[in-house]
Design an enzyme around this catalytic site. Structure first.
Site, mmCIF file in Angstrom:
data_model
loop_
_atom_site.group_PDB
_atom_site.id
_atom_site.type_symbol
_atom_site.label_atom_id
_atom_site.label_comp_id
_atom_site.label_asym_id
_atom_site.label_seq_id
_atom_site.Cartn_x
_atom_site.Cartn_y
_atom_site.Cartn_z
ATOM 1 N N HIS A 55 0.825 -1.220 0.000
ATOM 2 C CA HIS A 55 0.000 0.000 0.000
ATOM 3 C C HIS A 55 0.856 1.266 0.000
ATOM 4 O O HIS A 55 0.507 2.261 0.640
ATOM 5 C CB HIS A 55 -0.978 0.016 1.185
ATOM 6 C CG HIS A 55 -1.982 -1.097 1.143
ATOM 7 N ND1 HIS A 55 -3.149 -1.009 0.430
ATOM 8 C CD2 HIS A 55 -1.979 -2.323 1.706
ATOM 9 C CE1 HIS A 55 -3.822 -2.153 0.560
ATOM 10 N NE2 HIS A 55 -3.129 -2.960 1.319
ATOM 11 N N ASN A 128 -10.332 -2.968 2.093
ATOM 12 C CA ASN A 128 -10.007 -2.903 0.671
ATOM 13 C C ASN A 128 -11.274 -2.607 -0.125
ATOM 14 O O ASN A 128 -12.367 -2.543 0.432
ATOM 15 C CB ASN A 128 -9.430 -4.244 0.194
ATOM 16 C CG ASN A 128 -7.966 -4.431 0.597
ATOM 17 O OD1 ASN A 128 -7.214 -3.468 0.665
ATOM 18 N ND2 ASN A 128 -7.585 -5.657 0.859
#
Ligand code: NDP
Length: 484
Positions: A55, A128
């Protein structure tokens, strides 16, 4: 010139010359006594904190969450109580595998990390844009991410490693199907849903619990990018999603999501047809319908990317009274890993930085540590128990007690139907969506070096849906009849 506008060193002394180094004579050499030059170069060398291992590439925004339906029957978490109540929040969207400067429009899950600044402290939902994940036990996470990152020898992405791992980990099939579907490349960060993914436990004022899952549904509608267009944009404007989000908010076109929850009575966990703590599976919305909770609106861009987005630290363990964890083994590992990453990356005092600092007062006995830039508790009492009126625990805020049983061991989940839900998703798609899904998978698997990996993976697709598997086998030119 006003004194406020004069250029200073980091120790506040006015700088006499910011264009020319001090040199011995016209030509130099440069004098080491030019401490402004030394400090300027040395600080520049230290401008980066380590990027996140996963990320790394992200975009963030401020906003608020407004309760549209009071859910105090299920949770005492104040952020979900009282219709009309607004809680300030910050969100960080991200891709998973790419580095800080990598392209936005790649096929990858998107991180969807929300920090609510509640009056009982910060509450993070770190999910997510997909409701499930590739694996369900955190012990597999470092291996999984190795396959998503660069090969240590070639420094290239390695499709053989990706499919080798997935073919040996059939629990990934559901998430692989979502990733390879149209939703694997969102049109923008505004046009995708978000999910808490894990199961959490909500607890109300009476101490009664229920399992919960979070769904943020985009009010902009789901839109995805065509693969060829996405590849073109990745080359022409790698920051396409970041730019779109910033420009939309700057123009006053504030993106919004409705937050829904699914609620499962605690006792159903023992009898539900899927293990509700297995993050590779969803709870059918036919069994546990979506219940509206509120609305999230993003209405303010960060003023400074590094201070607010790069230094933002999220953890699924950043919990408030009214929200407890579940036995989900992926979640249990993340409870450690996320805060540990931030202590390493940003520092032990990361929660004191303005973007992470709770709006609620922080009172505890933590002291010192690198970059302790607040008053470090001043002269207040620094241990507990004490006789000096220091902050004390509030037993009503303990997590709800729960029963455990069994033998301590390295135990696998006992539910291994990894196929039904992946197949359900395939069958839910239109013919055009199926064709694109198959095409995406075939193109992704073609470069896999070993035939046995392809065959192993095709067998998983076949078990999900015979047509699904057959079309992939055909696309790869592999005769499945001989190999089933
Ligand atoms: P439901 O009909 O109740 O739900 C179907 C869900 O699928 C909706 O949330 C829908 O989201 C979503 N969906 C539709 N098209 C796609 C796509 N291309 N990619 C990903 N999601 C999509 O059925 P069930 O709850 O019984 O689930 C059936 C299957 O739907 C599951 O196996 C799972 O793969 C998938 N799914 C289920 C979710 C859940 O929470 N139960 C959540 C997301 C997906 P939308 O309304 O936005 O189109």
């Amino acid at each position: 010139m006003s004194i406020n506008n004069r250029l200073t060193t980091s120790w506040g002394a006015p700088v006499g010359d910011n264009q020319n180094s001090q040199t011995a004579g016209q030509r130099g050499p440069t004098l080491i006594q030019d401490v402004h030059l030394l400090e300027k170069l040395a600080h520049f060398n230290r401008e980066r904190v380590p990027e996140r291992v996963v990320h790394a590439k992200g975009a963030g925004a401020h906003g608020y969450f407004e309760v549209t339906q009071d859910l105090s029957t299920y949770t005492k978490a104040k952020v979900f109580n009282g219709v009309g109540k607004r809680t300030p929040m910050f969100i960080r969207f991200s891709t998973v595998a790419g580095e800080l400067g990598s392209a936005d429009t790649v096929r990858d899950p998107r991180g969807f990390a929300v920090k609510f600044y509640t009056e009982d402290g910060n509450y993070d939902i770190v999910g997510n844009n997909t409701p499930v994940f590739f694996i369900r036990d955190a012990i597999k996470f470092p291996d999984f991410i190795h396959t998503q990152k660069r090969d240590p020898r070639t420094h290239l992405k390695n499709p053989t490693a990706v499919w080798d791992f997935w073919s040996h980990s059939p629990e990934s099939l559901h998430q692989v199907t979502i990733l390879m579907s149209d939703r694997g490349i969102p049109a923008t960060l505004r046009h995708m849903h978000g999910f808490g993914s894990h199961t959490f436990k909500w607890v109300n004022e009476q101490g009664e619990g229920a399992w919960v899952k979070y769904h943020f549904k985009t009010e902009q509608g789901v839109k995805n990018l065509d693969v060829d267009l996405a590849a073109q944009i990745a080359g022409e404007n790698p920051d396409y999603h970041t730019e779109d989000l910033f420009n939309a908010i700057e123009a006053g076109d504030f993106p919004a999501w409705k937050l829904y929850v699914q609620i499962m009575p605690l006792e159903d966990a023992d009898t539900y047809r899927f293990d509700p703590f297995d993050v590779t599976k969803v709870w059918s919305q036919k069994d546990y319908p979506l219940i509206e909770a509120g609305r999230m609106v993003l209405d303010r861009n960060p003023e400074n990317y590094f201070a607010e987005v790069e230094q933002a630290t999220f953890s699924p363990g950043t919990l408030v009274p009214g929200v407890d964890v579940s036995p989900d083994k992926m979640l249990q590992g993340r409870l450690f890993a996320y805060s540990d990453a931030h202590r390493y990356r940003v520092g032990a005092n990361h929660n004191a930085l303005p973007i992470n600092r709770p709006k609620a007062e922080v009172n505890n006995y933590q002291r010192d540590g690198q970059m302790r830039f607040d008053n470090n508790g001043g002269g207040s009492v620094y241990y507990e128990p004490n006789s000096f009126g220091g902050p004390t625990e509030t037993p009503e805020n303990k997590p709800a007690p729960f029963a455990v049983s069994g033998v301590a061991d390295s135990v696998a989940y006992d539910h291994n139907d990894h196929y039904t839900q992946a197949g359900d998703l395939y069958r839910l798609l239109s013919e055009e969506e199926r064709a694109r899904l198959v095409n995406n998978i075939v193109n992704a698997m073609k470069p896999v070096a070993l035939e046995e990996i392809k065959i192993r993976q095709i067998h998983h697709f076949l078990k999900a849906d015979a047509e699904y598997g057959a079309r992939i086998a055909e696309g790869l030119g592999i005769a499945i009849e001989q190999n089933v």
